[in-house]
Design a protein around this motif. Structure first.
Motif, PDB file in Angstrom:
ATOM      1  N   ASN A  20       0.820  -1.216   0.000  1.00  0.00           N
ATOM      2  CA  ASN A  20       0.000   0.000   0.000  1.00  0.00           C
ATOM      3  C   ASN A  20       0.852   1.264   0.000  1.00  0.00           C
ATOM      4  N   ALA A  21       1.959   1.245   0.733  1.00  0.00           N
ATOM      5  CA  ALA A  21       2.826   2.423   0.771  1.00  0.00           C
ATOM      6  C   ALA A  21       3.368   2.733  -0.621  1.00  0.00           C
ATOM      7  N   ASN A  22       3.779   1.704  -1.338  1.00  0.00           N
ATOM      8  CA  ASN A  22       4.300   1.918  -2.687  1.00  0.00           C
ATOM      9  C   ASN A  22       3.193   2.284  -3.671  1.00  0.00           C
ATOM     10  N   ARG A  23       2.029   1.684  -3.494  1.00  0.00           N
ATOM     11  CA  ARG A  23       0.900   2.018  -4.362  1.00  0.00           C
ATOM     12  C   ARG A  23       0.489   3.473  -4.148  1.00  0.00           C
ATOM     13  N   SER A  24       0.402   3.917  -2.896  1.00  0.00           N
ATOM     14  CA  SER A  24       0.026   5.296  -2.605  1.00  0.00           C
ATOM     15  C   SER A  24       1.041   6.274  -3.174  1.00  0.00           C
ATOM     16  N   MET A  25       2.312   5.914  -3.063  1.00  0.00           N
ATOM     17  CA  MET A  25       3.365   6.759  -3.639  1.00  0.00           C
ATOM     18  C   MET A  25       3.166   6.913  -5.149  1.00  0.00           C
ATOM     19  N   LEU A  26       2.864   5.823  -5.844  1.00  0.00           N
ATOM     20  CA  LEU A  26       2.646   5.886  -7.290  1.00  0.00           C
ATOM     21  C   LEU A  26       1.352   6.631  -7.617  1.00  0.00           C
ATOM     22  N   ASN A  27       0.320   6.458  -6.769  1.00  0.00           N
ATOM     23  CA  ASN A  27      -0.939   7.184  -6.999  1.00  0.00           C
ATOM     24  C   ASN A  27      -0.716   8.691  -6.935  1.00  0.00           C
ATOM     25  N   ILE A  28       0.049   9.148  -5.958  1.00  0.00           N
ATOM     26  CA  ILE A  28       0.328  10.588  -5.816  1.00  0.00           C
ATOM     27  C   ILE A  28       1.144  11.074  -7.006  1.00  0.00           C
ATOM     28  N   ALA A  29       2.130  10.277  -7.422  1.00  0.00           N
ATOM     29  CA  ALA A  29       3.016  10.698  -8.522  1.00  0.00           C
ATOM     30  C   ALA A  29       2.264  10.801  -9.841  1.00  0.00           C
ATOM     31  N   THR A  30       1.215   9.984 -10.024  1.00  0.00           N
ATOM     32  CA  THR A  30       0.493   9.974 -11.300  1.00  0.00           C
ATOM     33  C   THR A  30      -0.862  10.657 -11.223  1.00  0.00           C
ATOM     34  N   ALA A  31      -1.176  11.328 -10.100  1.00  0.00           N
ATOM     35  CA  ALA A  31      -2.484  11.987  -9.934  1.00  0.00           C
ATOM     36  C   ALA A  31      -2.712  13.020 -11.041  1.00  0.00           C
ATOM     37  N   ARG A  32      -3.926  13.044 -11.594  1.00  0.00           N
ATOM     38  CA  ARG A  32      -4.230  13.952 -12.712  1.00  0.00           C
ATOM     39  C   ARG A  32      -4.627  15.357 -12.255  1.00  0.00           C
ATOM     40  N   GLY A  33      -4.856  15.546 -10.963  1.00  0.00           N
ATOM     41  CA  GLY A  33      -5.201  16.878 -10.484  1.00  0.00           C
ATOM     42  C   GLY A  33      -6.627  17.270 -10.808  1.00  0.00           C
ATOM     43  N   SER A  47      -7.423 -13.075  -2.531  1.00  0.00           N
ATOM     44  CA  SER A  47      -8.764 -12.891  -1.971  1.00  0.00           C
ATOM     45  C   SER A  47      -9.214 -14.119  -1.177  1.00  0.00           C
ATOM     46  N   ASP A  48      -8.657 -15.297  -1.513  1.00  0.00           N
ATOM     47  CA  ASP A  48      -8.989 -16.504  -0.746  1.00  0.00           C
ATOM     48  C   ASP A  48      -8.476 -16.415   0.686  1.00  0.00           C
ATOM     49  N   LEU A  49      -7.506 -15.532   0.925  1.00  0.00           N
ATOM     50  CA  LEU A  49      -6.960 -15.336   2.265  1.00  0.00           C
ATOM     51  C   LEU A  49      -7.508 -14.067   2.917  1.00  0.00           C
ATOM     52  N   GLY A  50      -8.554 -13.509   2.330  1.00  0.00           N
ATOM     53  CA  GLY A  50      -9.186 -12.335   2.924  1.00  0.00           C
ATOM     54  C   GLY A  50      -8.608 -11.009   2.477  1.00  0.00           C
ATOM     55  N   VAL A  51      -7.787 -10.997   1.417  1.00  0.00           N
ATOM     56  CA  VAL A  51      -7.195  -9.759   0.919  1.00  0.00           C
ATOM     57  C   VAL A  51      -8.138  -9.141  -0.108  1.00  0.00           C
ATOM     58  N   LEU A  52      -8.502  -7.890   0.109  1.00  0.00           N
ATOM     59  CA  LEU A  52      -9.425  -7.171  -0.770  1.00  0.00           C
ATOM     60  C   LEU A  52      -8.713  -6.026  -1.463  1.00  0.00           C
ATOM     61  N   THR A  53      -9.116  -5.733  -2.704  1.00  0.00           N
ATOM     62  CA  THR A  53      -8.533  -4.624  -3.464  1.00  0.00           C
ATOM     63  C   THR A  53      -9.456  -3.419  -3.370  1.00  0.00           C
ATOM     64  N   ALA A  84      -1.803  -6.123 -11.182  1.00  0.00           N
ATOM     65  CA  ALA A  84      -2.055  -7.426 -11.800  1.00  0.00           C
ATOM     66  C   ALA A  84      -1.384  -8.545 -11.007  1.00  0.00           C
ATOM     67  N   ILE A  85      -0.156  -8.284 -10.528  1.00  0.00           N
ATOM     68  CA  ILE A  85       0.571  -9.312  -9.774  1.00  0.00           C
ATOM     69  C   ILE A  85      -0.193  -9.702  -8.514  1.00  0.00           C
ATOM     70  N   THR A  86      -0.799  -8.741  -7.854  1.00  0.00           N
ATOM     71  CA  THR A  86      -1.486  -9.029  -6.593  1.00  0.00           C
ATOM     72  C   THR A  86      -2.922  -9.506  -6.790  1.00  0.00           C
ATOM     73  N   THR A  87      -3.418  -9.483  -8.029  1.00  0.00           N
ATOM     74  CA  THR A  87      -4.786  -9.967  -8.276  1.00  0.00           C
ATOM     75  C   THR A  87      -4.804 -11.232  -9.141  1.00  0.00           C
ATOM     76  N   ASN A  88      -3.653 -11.566  -9.768  1.00  0.00           N
ATOM     77  CA  ASN A  88      -3.579 -12.789 -10.566  1.00  0.00           C
ATOM     78  C   ASN A  88      -3.503 -14.018  -9.662  1.00  0.00           C
ATOM     79  N   PRO A  89      -3.841 -15.194 -10.182  1.00  0.00           N
ATOM     80  CA  PRO A  89      -3.737 -16.408  -9.361  1.00  0.00           C
ATOM     81  C   PRO A  89      -2.286 -16.759  -9.057  1.00  0.00           C
TER      82      PRO A  89
END
Length: 550
Positions: free
Chosen positions: A294-307, A348-354, A331-336
């Motif tokens: 999540n920390a890395n995802r949030s960092m990328l979200n801020i860097a690519t925010a469209r404003g 998601s079988d282990l309770g991880v939600l996107t 994709a890596i975290t949602t693929n089987p």
């Protein structure tokens, strides 16, 4: 304060501040285009700085994932300090709890020799056998009241000492032999003792014969034991759940799969020794893992925010490469997760939600229930594994990075003792311990080895499971490599910055040329204006003179 000489000199001309006018005209012609390039330069500098930060964070993320203890979630404990338990191979570990007591520790045999030819050893340079060459034979076995009984599985060792060899030379040569250690101990009274030490274990005791007879281990008439023996070689003796077991070492690796039991003293009662999988440890590790994602995802979200809606856009708003990185990590975290004996599964079988923004969240109750039911899926997130579904074949891999996750068919030809995986023939190698290894030195299964008892192969299935963390690490390593997309994007930005610097310099050069042109034009104009004014003044004076003459 600088003096505007040009404007001062044209005081008899138009009176216009030519320097100021030229500056304004040059700025009007140059600044719009130059400011566009400067804005791009400033944006590029921000982008390159942000990329350095993102690179550092992604590299740190990869290092965190590469923890040797990831995916263990094992609580190992003993109720007695004399018995310690550790888990060394989680791939074969099976949870257990057992009652253990220690009756005897394993010990090395220690033999003490104090003289050469009936003379005390008084110097480290004392010569063996009166300076002549000497031959030693070392045998391994068991000493008892009946004397020495050789271990049929051990090979005698022969040691040749050259003429002129010293007691120090003998110590070094003995210590080079497998199963023997030698030390020369200063007794503190100008004499030395040669200590010859075996490995621990009753059957590892030593019998020595020497050509001079100075170092022969001679059985005593009293108890059948060597007279030079200071300490006898013994096995460790334990009671495990009421069953007496012996081992040659105090570090025991074959009591429980994947563990080492280390004993250091005699116990007065049974201790509870256990190594159990703990859902609380697993939950904490899973939360930490999701937190890093999540920390890395949030960092990328801020860097690519469209404003949107007046918000400040990120330095990589609309950037194709950075958005592709976000998409790939998602994709890596949602693929089987494939290739494991327990079957494919999703986070998601282990309770991880996107979440909507691409970050993850964990339903802890679902995770704990899933872990308690089958911990292999939790392990598969953190640990790659290669295995077969046959008890006759074990599998291992030197490197998982070149393998593709999946289930592959193993075919065994018993007549030719030939094994193939997905029609790729493995090399057959019979090892000295009566096991046959089948390995691939190239191709899709390079680095994979299968092992069975000699001549006892089996047709079965090979499962190559690549952990989620390994998949992320491989992606990040490729991404940040010298030829990766991230590096290529950095290079493009740096090249653009260099071009912007050149363009800004060219604007400055162009400004000098334009300034020179405008200055020349205005100087010519001022010269004409000055002449016109001078002519006008002359005509005015002349007309005034005519008027005064009337």
């Amino acid at each position: 304060m600088a003096v505007d000489y040009l404007s001062t000199l044209n005081s008899k001309g138009s009176g216009i501040n030519i320097t100021q006018l030229v500056d304004s005209l040059v700025s009007a012609e140059i600044d719009p285009a130059k400011n566009i390039v400067k804005a791009k330069l400033d944006k590029g500098n921000v982008a390159i700085s942000e990329m350095a930060t993102i690179r550092s964070e992604l590299a740190t993320f990869s290092e965190v994932l590469n923890s040797p203890n990831a995916g263990l979630a094992i609580y190992a404990d003993s109720t007695d300090d004399y018995i310690q338990i550790s888990v060394d191979d989680p791939d074969i570990f099976t949870p257990f709890s057992s009652k253990i007591s220690v009756n005897q520790l394993a010990a090395e045999q220690v033999l003490a020799f104090t003289s050469i030819s009936d003379t005390d050893i008084t110097s480290t340079s004392d010569e063996l056998n009166g300076g002549a060459a000497e031959t030693f034979t070392i045998s391994f076995g068991t000493w008892s009241s009946s004397g020495f009984a050789a271990n049929a599985d051990a090979t005698d060792l022969t040691l040749e000492m050259d003429a002129g060899s010293t007691i120090s030379d003998l110590v070094a040569s003995l210590s080079d032999l497998a199963g023997v250690t030698a030390r020369l101990i200063d007794n503190g009274d100008d004499t030395y003792t040669l200590a010859v030490i075996s490995e621990s274990g009753e059957e590892n005791a030593i019998y020595i014969s020497s050509s001079s007879g100075d170092f022969d281990t001679v059985a005593s008439d009293d108890d059948g034991l060597p007279s030079q023996q200071v300490t006898a070689a013994t096995d460790a003796e334990l009671e495990v759940d009421g069953i007496t077991v012996t081992r040659t070492s105090n570090e025991i690796t074959d009591l429980f799969d994947g563990t080492t039991v280390t004993i250091s003293g005699i116990t007065t009662s049974s201790a509870t020794v256990s190594a159990l999988e703990d859902s609380d440890i697993a939950l904490a590790e899973m939360n930490a893992f999701i937190g890093y994602i999540n920390a890395n995802r949030s960092m990328l979200n801020i860097a690519t925010a469209r404003g949107i809606n007046g918000a400040t856009p990120g330095p990589f708003a609309g950037d194709v490469t950075m958005n592709a990185i976000k998409s790939q990590l998602s994709a890596i975290t949602t693929n089987p997760i494939d290739g494991f004996l327990s079957g494919s599964f999703y986070l998601s079988d282990l309770g991880v939600l996107t979440n909507q923004d691409g970050t993850l969240s964990l339903d802890e109750d679902t995770f704990t229930a899933a872990f308690d039911e089958d911990s292999t899926r939790y392990k598969a997130i953190f640990r790659s594994k290669i295995e077969t579904d046959s008890s006759l074949l074990s599998a291992s891999a030197t490197d998982f990075s070149n393998l593709t996750a999946g289930n592959y068919s193993i075919s065994y030809d018993s007549e030719n003792d030939e094994l193939t995986v997905n029609d790729e023939t493995f090399v057959t190698y019979v090892s000295s311990d009566d096991y046959t290894n089948y390995y691939a030195s190239y191709g899709d299964f390079s680095g994979v080895s299968l092992k069975s008892s000699t001549g006892v192969g089996a047709s079965s299935n090979l499962y190559v499971g690549i952990s989620l963390t390994s998949t992320i690490m491989d992606y990040l390593d490729d991404l940040l490599s010298s030829s990766g997309d991230f590096t290529e994007r950095e290079t493009t930005i740096e090249e653009d910055l260099a071009d912007y610097e050149i363009k800004i310099a060219s604007f400055d050069d162009k400004a000098v040329t334009i300034r020179s042109r405008y200055t020349s034009q205005f100087i010519a104009m001022e010269q004409m204006v000055t002449k016109f004014k001078a002519t006008g003044e002359y005509l005015t004076t002349m007309m005034d003179s005519w008027v005064n003459q009337k």
